[in-house]
Write a protein that holds these residues in place. Structure first.
Motif, PDB file in Angstrom:
ATOM      1  N   ARG A 466      31.974 -32.472  32.927  1.00 18.24           N
ATOM      2  CA  ARG A 466      32.494 -31.547  31.915  1.00 18.24           C
ATOM      3  C   ARG A 466      33.365 -30.468  32.528  1.00 18.24           C
ATOM      4  O   ARG A 466      34.209 -29.894  31.839  1.00 18.24           O
ATOM      5  N   ALA A 467      33.183 -30.187  33.828  1.00 22.15           N
ATOM      6  CA  ALA A 467      34.059 -29.234  34.497  1.00 22.15           C
ATOM      7  C   ALA A 467      35.482 -29.782  34.621  1.00 22.15           C
ATOM      8  O   ALA A 467      36.441 -29.015  34.758  1.00 22.15           O
ATOM      9  N   ARG A 468      35.612 -31.097  34.568  1.00 23.05           N
ATOM     10  CA  ARG A 468      36.927 -31.716  34.684  1.00 23.05           C
ATOM     11  C   ARG A 468      37.641 -31.830  33.350  1.00 23.05           C
ATOM     12  O   ARG A 468      38.773 -32.319  33.284  1.00 23.05           O
ATOM     13  N   VAL A 469      36.980 -31.404  32.271  1.00 23.07           N
ATOM     14  CA  VAL A 469      37.557 -31.545  30.937  1.00 23.07           C
ATOM     15  C   VAL A 469      37.689 -30.173  30.281  1.00 23.07           C
ATOM     16  O   VAL A 469      36.722 -29.422  30.170  1.00 23.07           O
ATOM     17  N   GLY A 470      38.885 -29.851  29.846  1.00 25.12           N
ATOM     18  CA  GLY A 470      39.103 -28.669  29.022  1.00 25.12           C
ATOM     19  C   GLY A 470      39.399 -29.130  27.613  1.00 25.12           C
ATOM     20  O   GLY A 470      40.361 -29.890  27.392  1.00 25.12           O
ATOM     21  N   VAL A 471      38.592 -28.731  26.653  1.00 28.14           N
ATOM     22  CA  VAL A 471      38.714 -29.304  25.312  1.00 28.14           C
ATOM     23  C   VAL A 471      38.635 -28.211  24.253  1.00 28.14           C
ATOM     24  O   VAL A 471      37.891 -27.235  24.393  1.00 28.14           O
ATOM     25  N   ILE A 472      39.430 -28.384  23.220  1.00 25.23           N
ATOM     26  CA  ILE A 472      39.298 -27.533  22.025  1.00 25.23           C
ATOM     27  C   ILE A 472      39.237 -28.455  20.819  1.00 25.23           C
ATOM     28  O   ILE A 472      40.125 -29.284  20.602  1.00 25.23           O
ATOM     29  N   PHE A 473      38.161 -28.315  20.059  1.00 19.17           N
ATOM     30  CA  PHE A 473      38.011 -29.081  18.824  1.00 19.17           C
ATOM     31  C   PHE A 473      38.563 -28.271  17.654  1.00 19.17           C
ATOM     32  O   PHE A 473      38.656 -27.041  17.705  1.00 19.17           O
ATOM     33  N   GLN A 474      38.903 -28.974  16.596  1.00 19.38           N
ATOM     34  CA  GLN A 474      39.405 -28.288  15.405  1.00 19.38           C
ATOM     35  C   GLN A 474      38.351 -27.337  14.844  1.00 19.38           C
ATOM     36  O   GLN A 474      38.674 -26.236  14.402  1.00 19.38           O
ATOM     37  N   ASP A 475      37.086 -27.759  14.882  1.00 22.66           N
ATOM     38  CA  ASP A 475      36.003 -26.911  14.387  1.00 22.66           C
ATOM     39  C   ASP A 475      35.374 -26.126  15.536  1.00 22.66           C
ATOM     40  O   ASP A 475      34.171 -26.136  15.732  1.00 22.66           O
ATOM     41  N   PHE A 476      36.209 -25.435  16.290  1.00 24.91           N
ATOM     42  CA  PHE A 476      35.753 -24.664  17.448  1.00 24.91           C
ATOM     43  C   PHE A 476      34.831 -23.522  17.009  1.00 24.91           C
ATOM     44  O   PHE A 476      34.854 -23.087  15.856  1.00 24.91           O
ATOM     45  N   ALA A 477      34.039 -23.063  17.953  1.00 23.10           N
ATOM     46  CA  ALA A 477      33.072 -21.997  17.660  1.00 23.10           C
ATOM     47  C   ALA A 477      33.759 -20.634  17.664  1.00 23.10           C
ATOM     48  O   ALA A 477      34.645 -20.378  18.482  1.00 23.10           O
ATOM     49  N   ARG A 478      33.347 -19.794  16.750  1.00 26.31           N
ATOM     50  CA  ARG A 478      33.827 -18.412  16.695  1.00 26.31           C
ATOM     51  C   ARG A 478      32.651 -17.512  17.056  1.00 26.31           C
ATOM     52  O   ARG A 478      31.844 -17.158  16.199  1.00 26.31           O
ATOM     53  N   TYR A 479      32.560 -17.159  18.316  1.00 27.48           N
ATOM     54  CA  TYR A 479      31.408 -16.410  18.819  1.00 27.48           C
ATOM     55  C   TYR A 479      31.492 -14.940  18.416  1.00 27.48           C
ATOM     56  O   TYR A 479      32.552 -14.314  18.536  1.00 27.48           O
ATOM     57  N   GLN A 480      30.361 -14.421  17.948  1.00 22.11           N
ATOM     58  CA  GLN A 480      30.289 -13.006  17.595  1.00 22.11           C
ATOM     59  C   GLN A 480      30.040 -12.201  18.884  1.00 22.11           C
ATOM     60  O   GLN A 480      29.020 -11.556  19.073  1.00 22.11           O
ATOM     61  N   LEU A 557      42.910 -32.411  29.776  1.00 23.96           N
ATOM     62  CA  LEU A 557      43.045 -31.391  28.739  1.00 23.96           C
ATOM     63  C   LEU A 557      43.083 -32.078  27.386  1.00 23.96           C
ATOM     64  O   LEU A 557      43.936 -32.931  27.141  1.00 23.96           O
ATOM     65  N   VAL A 558      42.138 -31.718  26.508  1.00 32.42           N
ATOM     66  CA  VAL A 558      42.015 -32.345  25.199  1.00 32.42           C
ATOM     67  C   VAL A 558      42.247 -31.296  24.117  1.00 32.42           C
ATOM     68  O   VAL A 558      41.538 -30.287  24.066  1.00 32.42           O
ATOM     69  N   LEU A 559      43.226 -31.550  23.262  1.00 35.87           N
ATOM     70  CA  LEU A 559      43.546 -30.624  22.179  1.00 35.87           C
ATOM     71  C   LEU A 559      43.434 -31.370  20.857  1.00 35.87           C
ATOM     72  O   LEU A 559      44.274 -32.213  20.531  1.00 35.87           O
ATOM     73  N   ASP A 560      42.378 -31.082  20.107  1.00 37.42           N
ATOM     74  CA  ASP A 560      42.101 -31.747  18.839  1.00 37.42           C
ATOM     75  C   ASP A 560      42.546 -30.833  17.707  1.00 37.42           C
ATOM     76  O   ASP A 560      41.863 -29.868  17.366  1.00 37.42           O
ATOM     77  N   GLU A 561      43.723 -31.130  17.133  1.00 31.16           N
ATOM     78  CA  GLU A 561      44.300 -30.286  16.068  1.00 31.16           C
ATOM     79  C   GLU A 561      44.291 -28.819  16.498  1.00 31.16           C
ATOM     80  O   GLU A 561      43.783 -27.959  15.762  1.00 31.16           O
ATOM     81  N   PRO A 562      44.857 -28.492  17.653  1.00 31.06           N
ATOM     82  CA  PRO A 562      44.719 -27.126  18.175  1.00 31.06           C
ATOM     83  C   PRO A 562      45.625 -26.110  17.504  1.00 31.06           C
ATOM     84  O   PRO A 562      45.444 -24.913  17.682  1.00 31.06           O
ATOM     85  N   THR A 563      46.616 -26.582  16.737  1.00 26.65           N
ATOM     86  CA  THR A 563      47.602 -25.654  16.181  1.00 26.65           C
ATOM     87  C   THR A 563      47.704 -25.766  14.670  1.00 26.65           C
ATOM     88  O   THR A 563      48.724 -25.417  14.091  1.00 26.65           O
TER      89      THR A 563
END
Length: 639
Positions: A466-480, A557-563
């Motif tokens: 997992r250290a070799r993977v940078g990923v953002i999912f469309q339903d990413f977490a919004r941390y308080q 680098l994985v970008l799932d609907e990042p924009t």
């Protein structure tokens, strides 16, 4: 996206819920535990968790456990000692009165000595009881924290598929409810049982001098109430497990009605009264079950408790008659009555403790069933692959969600090498995000295999992979949390490194609005905490992108609907950053904007989990199939 299964917690209106089967029959066994063997075996079987609970309490605080044990012993001996001294006081008073009547000097010193001794015993008893209360209170806090940490630690070891299973959520809900209090309750009852056993032994010794039958009456008088309490404890537990889905629905409705991220739609669509009515209906259902159980339990406890009361007053009359006949002294009568009353309370408390221990074990079964949940195969340990630079390979990979009949991914084969970008295209539900979750080992393939540098993913050390993977999912977490911490979450090793926050935010373009925040990267995000600031959808997406860029060492680098929430110009800038970063890395893009997709080196078109087209943009346009048709339709929309 649309290719992941629906959340496990659904609040569907069940118009037939009032006609559900009773929790006391076969359905209850399906929701709870199927009985096996005789009633006695079932009763004794649930005590299997007592040893684990005692070990848990012991490891939480050895000192407090020892203190509770010592104070329990003292508290168990003092009542009998007080009753025996009471007899001596009464007999000394009678003897002193007789001396006064005979004109002799009364033995005031003896009377006062016994009174002083009883006073000392009562002080010791009160001190031991208060000490028990203090120790139990401290241990309760420590143990509650310990159990909650164990539950959360277990959650960290579970796979994503567990959290997408509604039955697992029932198990988690059952484990968390009351689990933090039940181990200490069980140990306290155990110590209480020991204390009452000590008291009963001393009472029995005193009563044997009167009659062995008195001891038998003392014990038998408390049995009826014990049997009814044990029966209803089991029934209450089955009810508790049976209605876990209702409990979760109530919790979910509370969240929807009282959380800021739901408040807008709840108000605009007028959902409040509807959801509140469902909340009331669930309570009415649950309360009706509780009320019936409580009334039955109360009636039978009172009715059978009368037998114990009758036994006591029968013994009272027996002792009184023996005193009138002169077979025992007035002091002995006082002692026996006190011993019998306290003994009866001790018997009732002992039997209640056993019934309570039975109930505690039932609830502890929830905790330990959760903690013993299998977590799948052992994680790999390899840190490097045998073919460095081979990249990522999917070889005949298929995956079907638990409970589903159709595969989400069906026989997918593809190869991505360093320096190459791959775009995944397809309708919602085509399997794009599921493919990414397989790559990151959030799921395990049902068939086929996935390799990185020639090594199957299951053989890699999970942290290294997992250290070799940078990923953002469309339903990413919004941390308080702080704005910078939301970025730093992308690389836990640099979670608090503000310099890295800034570098990643420049790549993810979050730096453009950070300067407008009152405390910059130290600004609290979300509305849950004081002075929290809420971001727009596009700003949150830039924070999530920056989070993915935190992993400078990642070569995938994985970008799932990042924009999706950004304008076209911002999206173009983001993907320019991505192209610059993938000179010797691999990039996987998922986007519905074909202006972005066309720049990828290789494009894969998915339909119902299968690859139906693949190639470069020009090649796919020349094929004039699904990709070309979708690209043309979208391009016409911009004309």
């Amino acid at each position: 996206m649309g290719d992941a299964p629906p959340p496990p917690l659904m609040v569907a209106h069940d118009s037939q819920k009032h006609a559900r089967p009773s929790p006391h029959g076969a359905e209850a066994n399906a929701a709870g535990r199927k009985p096996k063997g005789s009633v006695t075996q079932q009763f004794l079987g649930v005590f299997q968790y007592s040893r684990r609970a005692v070990e848990l309490v012991w490891t939480s605080s050895k000192l407090l456990t020892i203190l509770i044990a010592a104070l329990t012993l003292i508290a168990g001996l003092m009542p009998a000692a007080g009753a025996w001294i009471g007899r001596e006081i009464v007999d000394a008073v009678v003897a002193a009165s007789a001396a006064v009547s005979a004109g002799a000097e009364p033995a005031f010193t003896l009377v006062l000595g016994w009174v002083a001794l009883e006073g000392g015993v009562m002080v010791v008893l009160a001190a031991s009881q208060k000490g028990l209360s203090v120790c139990q209170s401290l241990l309760r806090a420590m143990l509650g924290h310990r159990v909650n940490v164990m539950i959360l630690e277990k959650a960290l070891t579970l796979q994503l598929v567990h959290f997408e299973d509604s039955e697992f959520y029932d198990k988690l809900t059952q484990a968390r409810r009351e689990a933090s209090s039940r181990p200490l309750s069980l140990v306290n009852r155990t110590f209480g049982l020991v204390q009452n056993a000590i008291s009963l032994t001393s009472y029995a010794i005193l009563l044997l001098a009167f009659s062995p039958w008195a001891v038998l009456v003392l014990v038998l008088g408390g049995l009826p109430a014990f049997l009814v309490e044990t029966k209803f404890s089991g029934e209450a537990f089955r009810l508790f497990r049976w209605r876990s889905p209702e409990t979760r629905k109530q919790m979910y409705l509370e969240t929807v009605l009282a959380r800021e991220d739901y408040a807008k739609e709840v108000k605009l669509y007028g959902l409040g009264p509807l959801l509140l009515q469902r909340y009331r209906e669930i309570f009415s259902l649950v309360f009706a079950e509780d009320r019936g159980l409580t009334l039955r339990r109360g009636f039978w406890s009172f009715t059978l408790g009368l037998l114990g009361t009758g036994a006591f007053y029968g013994a009272y009359a027996w002792i009184a008659v023996e005193t009138v006949r002169g077979h025992i002294s007035l002091g002995e009568m006082t002692m026996y009555l006190l011993v019998f009353r306290q003994g009866q309370s001790a018997v009732a408390a002992s039997l209640s403790a056993i019934g309570g221990m039975y109930e505690d074990n039932l609830y502890l079964s929830n905790l330990y069933e959760y903690l013993d949940q299998p977590v799948g195969s052992e994680p790999g340990v390899e840190l490097v692959g045998p073919k460095p630079g081979d990249g990522v390979r999917f070889e005949g990979v298929s995956f079907t969600y638990p409970g589903a009949t159709m595969p989400a991914i069906d026989n997918v084969t593809l190869h991505l090498v360093p320096g190459q970008s791959l775009a995944l295209v397809g309708e919602n539900g085509s399997g794009k995000t599921t493919l990414i979750k397989l790559l990151t080992r959030l799921y395990e393939p049902s068939e086929g295999r996935i390799t990185l540098d020639g090594l199957e993913l299951s053989a890699w050390d999970p942290a290294k992979l997992r250290a070799r993977v940078g990923v953002i999912f469309q339903d990413f977490a919004r941390y308080q949390m702080l704005l910078g911490e939301n970025v730093g979450a992308g690389d836990v090793e640099y979670f608090d490194d503000e310099a890295r926050w800034r570098e990643a935010s420049q790549l993810g373009m979050a730096d453009t609005f950070v300067t407008d925040m009152p405390d910059g990267y130290r600004t609290q995000l979300g509305r849950w905490f004081k002075d929290g600031r809420e971001l727009s959808g596009g700003q949150w997406q830039k924070v999530a992108l920056s989070r993915a860029f935190m992993r400078t060492a990642a070569d995938i680098l994985v970008l799932d609907e990042p924009t999706a929430a950004m304008d076209a110009e911002a999206e173009a800038t983001v993907f320019e950053h991505v192209r610059n970063l993938t000179a010797d890395r691999m990039a996987i893009l998922i986007s519905h904007r074909f202006s972005t997709v066309r720049s990828a080196d290789h494009i894969v078109v998915l339909d119902h989990g299968k690859i139906i087209e693949e190639g470069a943009h020009e090649q796919l346009m020349a094929n004039d199939k699904r990709y070309a048709r979708l690209f043309t339709l979208q391009a016409e929309g911009y004309r």
